[in-house]
Design an enzyme around this catalytic site. Sequence first.
Site, PDB file in Angstrom:
ATOM      1  N   ASP A   1      29.656  57.631  39.703  1.00  0.00           N
ATOM      2  CA  ASP A   1      28.532  57.863  38.793  1.00  0.00           C
ATOM      3  C   ASP A   1      27.283  57.079  39.166  1.00  0.00           C
ATOM      4  O   ASP A   1      26.212  57.322  38.602  1.00  0.00           O
ATOM      5  CB  ASP A   1      28.939  57.505  37.363  1.00  0.00           C
ATOM      6  CG  ASP A   1      29.895  58.528  36.797  1.00  0.00           C
ATOM      7  OD1 ASP A   1      29.706  59.718  37.103  1.00  0.00           O
ATOM      8  OD2 ASP A   1      30.827  58.157  36.072  1.00  0.00           O
TER       9      ASP A   1
ATOM     10  N   HIS B   1      36.269  50.620  38.716  1.00  0.00           N
ATOM     11  CA  HIS B   1      37.158  51.776  38.665  1.00  0.00           C
ATOM     12  C   HIS B   1      38.583  51.296  38.493  1.00  0.00           C
ATOM     13  O   HIS B   1      38.956  50.259  39.039  1.00  0.00           O
ATOM     14  CB  HIS B   1      37.033  52.613  39.953  1.00  0.00           C
ATOM     15  CG  HIS B   1      37.541  53.992  39.787  1.00  0.00           C
ATOM     16  ND1 HIS B   1      38.873  54.308  39.911  1.00  0.00           N
ATOM     17  CD2 HIS B   1      36.900  55.138  39.464  1.00  0.00           C
ATOM     18  CE1 HIS B   1      39.025  55.602  39.683  1.00  0.00           C
ATOM     19  NE2 HIS B   1      37.855  56.130  39.406  1.00  0.00           N
TER      20      HIS B   1
HETATM   21  N1  CMC Z   1      30.801  45.807  34.909  1.00  0.00           N
HETATM   22  C1  CMC Z   1      31.207  44.535  34.761  1.00  0.00           C
HETATM   23  N2  CMC Z   1      32.498  44.164  34.760  1.00  0.00           N
HETATM   24  C2  CMC Z   1      33.405  45.121  34.928  1.00  0.00           C
HETATM   25  C3  CMC Z   1      33.050  46.460  35.099  1.00  0.00           C
HETATM   26  C4  CMC Z   1      31.693  46.794  35.087  1.00  0.00           C
HETATM   27  N3  CMC Z   1      31.279  48.043  35.236  1.00  0.00           N
HETATM   28  N4  CMC Z   1      34.161  47.193  35.217  1.00  0.00           N
HETATM   29  C5  CMC Z   1      35.190  46.347  35.138  1.00  0.00           C
HETATM   30  N5  CMC Z   1      34.742  45.095  34.959  1.00  0.00           N
HETATM   31  C6  CMC Z   1      35.546  43.874  34.833  1.00  0.00           C
HETATM   32  C7  CMC Z   1      36.022  43.733  33.406  1.00  0.00           C
HETATM   33  O1  CMC Z   1      35.111  43.000  32.612  1.00  0.00           O
HETATM   34  C8  CMC Z   1      37.341  43.037  33.587  1.00  0.00           C
HETATM   35  O2  CMC Z   1      37.086  41.689  33.841  1.00  0.00           O
HETATM   36  P1  CMC Z   1      38.113  40.560  33.287  1.00  0.00           P
HETATM   37  O3  CMC Z   1      39.405  40.839  33.979  1.00  0.00           O
HETATM   38  O4  CMC Z   1      37.469  39.281  33.686  1.00  0.00           O
HETATM   39  O5  CMC Z   1      38.183  40.754  31.802  1.00  0.00           O
HETATM   40  C9  CMC Z   1      37.885  43.626  34.884  1.00  0.00           C
HETATM   41  O6  CMC Z   1      36.726  44.054  35.621  1.00  0.00           O
HETATM   42  C10 CMC Z   1      38.774  44.829  34.669  1.00  0.00           C
HETATM   43  O7  CMC Z   1      38.073  45.738  33.826  1.00  0.00           O
HETATM   44  P2  CMC Z   1      38.767  46.778  32.879  1.00  0.00           P
HETATM   45  O8  CMC Z   1      37.783  47.243  31.860  1.00  0.00           O
HETATM   46  O9  CMC Z   1      40.067  46.247  32.401  1.00  0.00           O
HETATM   47  O10 CMC Z   1      39.050  47.929  33.912  1.00  0.00           O
HETATM   48  P3  CMC Z   1      39.576  49.376  33.569  1.00  0.00           P
HETATM   49  O11 CMC Z   1      40.391  49.804  34.727  1.00  0.00           O
HETATM   50  O12 CMC Z   1      40.205  49.424  32.216  1.00  0.00           O
HETATM   51  O13 CMC Z   1      38.234  50.220  33.448  1.00  0.00           O
HETATM   52  C11 CMC Z   1      36.315  51.462  34.000  1.00  0.00           C
HETATM   53  C12 CMC Z   1      37.700  51.007  34.466  1.00  0.00           C
HETATM   54  C13 CMC Z   1      35.778  52.516  34.949  1.00  0.00           C
HETATM   55  C14 CMC Z   1      36.436  52.109  32.618  1.00  0.00           C
HETATM   56  C15 CMC Z   1      35.378  50.229  33.952  1.00  0.00           C
HETATM   57  O14 CMC Z   1      35.213  49.713  35.263  1.00  0.00           O
HETATM   58  C16 CMC Z   1      34.031  50.536  33.324  1.00  0.00           C
HETATM   59  O15 CMC Z   1      33.922  50.542  32.097  1.00  0.00           O
HETATM   60  N6  CMC Z   1      32.982  50.818  34.163  1.00  0.00           N
HETATM   61  C17 CMC Z   1      31.678  51.155  33.619  1.00  0.00           C
HETATM   62  C18 CMC Z   1      31.642  52.613  33.191  1.00  0.00           C
HETATM   63  C19 CMC Z   1      31.675  53.545  34.364  1.00  0.00           C
HETATM   64  O16 CMC Z   1      30.931  53.400  35.320  1.00  0.00           O
HETATM   65  N7  CMC Z   1      32.528  54.577  34.266  1.00  0.00           N
HETATM   66  C20 CMC Z   1      32.675  55.607  35.300  1.00  0.00           C
HETATM   67  C21 CMC Z   1      34.025  55.499  35.946  1.00  0.00           C
HETATM   68  S1  CMC Z   1      34.195  56.433  37.465  1.00  0.00           S
HETATM   69  C22 CMC Z   1      34.004  58.072  37.042  1.00  0.00           C
HETATM   70  C23 CMC Z   1      34.840  58.577  35.945  1.00  0.00           C
HETATM   71  O17 CMC Z   1      35.968  58.159  35.725  1.00  0.00           O
HETATM   72  O18 CMC Z   1      34.367  59.461  35.265  1.00  0.00           O
END
Ligand code: CMC
Length: 385
Positions: free
Chosen positions: A322, A268
Amino acid sequence: MTSTIPNSNLCEYKPGLEGIPATESSVSHVDGINGILEYRGIRLEELAHKSSFLETAYLLIWGNLPSEQQLQDFQTEILYHRRIKYRIRDMMKCFPETGHPMDALQTSAAALGLFYSRRALDNPEYIRRAVVRLLAKIPTMVAAFHQMRRGNDAIQPNDDLDYAANFLYMLTERSPHPLAAKIFDVCLTLHAEHTINASTFSAMVTASTLTDPYAVVASAVGTLAGPLHGGANEEVLSMLDEIGSIENVAAYVDEKVAGKQKIMGFGHRVYKVKDPRANILQGLVEELFEKTGYDPYYKIALELEKVVEGKLGAKGIYPNVDFYSGLVYRKLGIPSDLFTPIFAIARVAGWLAHWKEQLNMNRIFRPTQVYTGGHNIPYIPMSER
Ligand code: CMC
């Protein structure tokens, strides 16, 4: 990655606007370090246990808890507006049955603007009616599309049932068990609001142009549909299905981590601990399973949480809202492609709260950019390209 914006007081460009305040708001508050979520200052746990979705929606939208009479009037008015016009039903009948219900919902929500087109954003009565219509009709539209794609007529709302129970009834034509209705209502409360997430931001940007509230909600629905946002709950079940058994969990996680792929339902932007909504949902999952039998996916989910925490916990990657919601909905017999529309049914409350707030202090959103292209590039005639 950040870069400097020339000729600007803002010194940095942050991809995804991470950490950049886009507004002032008193609707909700997230403390991502301690895993706390408050709606209008009230802890979510309290609302989940003591309130109802409609009371919470009232709180979010009008800023205070309703009196008994106010709540009763709000519920009655919503009950009265639950039906949708036959022309909207006829329009929905033409949607392809293989289309995703989120696309059907976005189209239908936008279509409401055709029928209630008088825009009077400075009239409190117009605002109140739009709030009531959207909260009342969105569940009916979700259920209607679900019936129609299976070749059935839409099931009319049942005036004897409350908001949550009526939605489950419109999906199945059976009155739900009171526990199912209660748990579903809590799920709606948990999903009702979450500060400036992508869909809420989208709603606010649309609202800031002073367009109508149906366009505001339609744009938010389109944004919620993506797999990085609301669409993740549907993907979680596909993932549990793909993993198939506890023994496969570690290898699945290893493969995802090695390939730098996201594991759905984890991570998140704001929470660096387990999402408080995931904790409450997990409690609901267990309550439901104790009464109605365990779902084999649950053991896989628990193992997955353990393995991901071990591998990615140090990075602050924990289950988000989720992760467990799909297991609740699956147990309630809801098809997985309706999970995100259900998220939308709940989040309408938050979108409308932010819409109202935006109108009260409106300035059109018009950010700047860091231009990375060239200048004075000559036009090349077609024959020379
Ligand atoms: N699985 C594996 N690694 C992850 C995940 C994940 N679900 N989420 C973040 N990371 C890692 C990512 O690879 C990155 O690592 P590094 O710094 O080594 O490159 C680090 O954590 C930061 O990730 P980010 O993508 O820059 O984080 P963000 O704040 O841009 O994205 C997020 C947040 C929710 C989009 C992301 O965690 C994600 O894609 N999660 C999976 C999809 C998901 O479950 N979405 C629902 C979100 S909660 C409800 C909602 O908003 O609707």
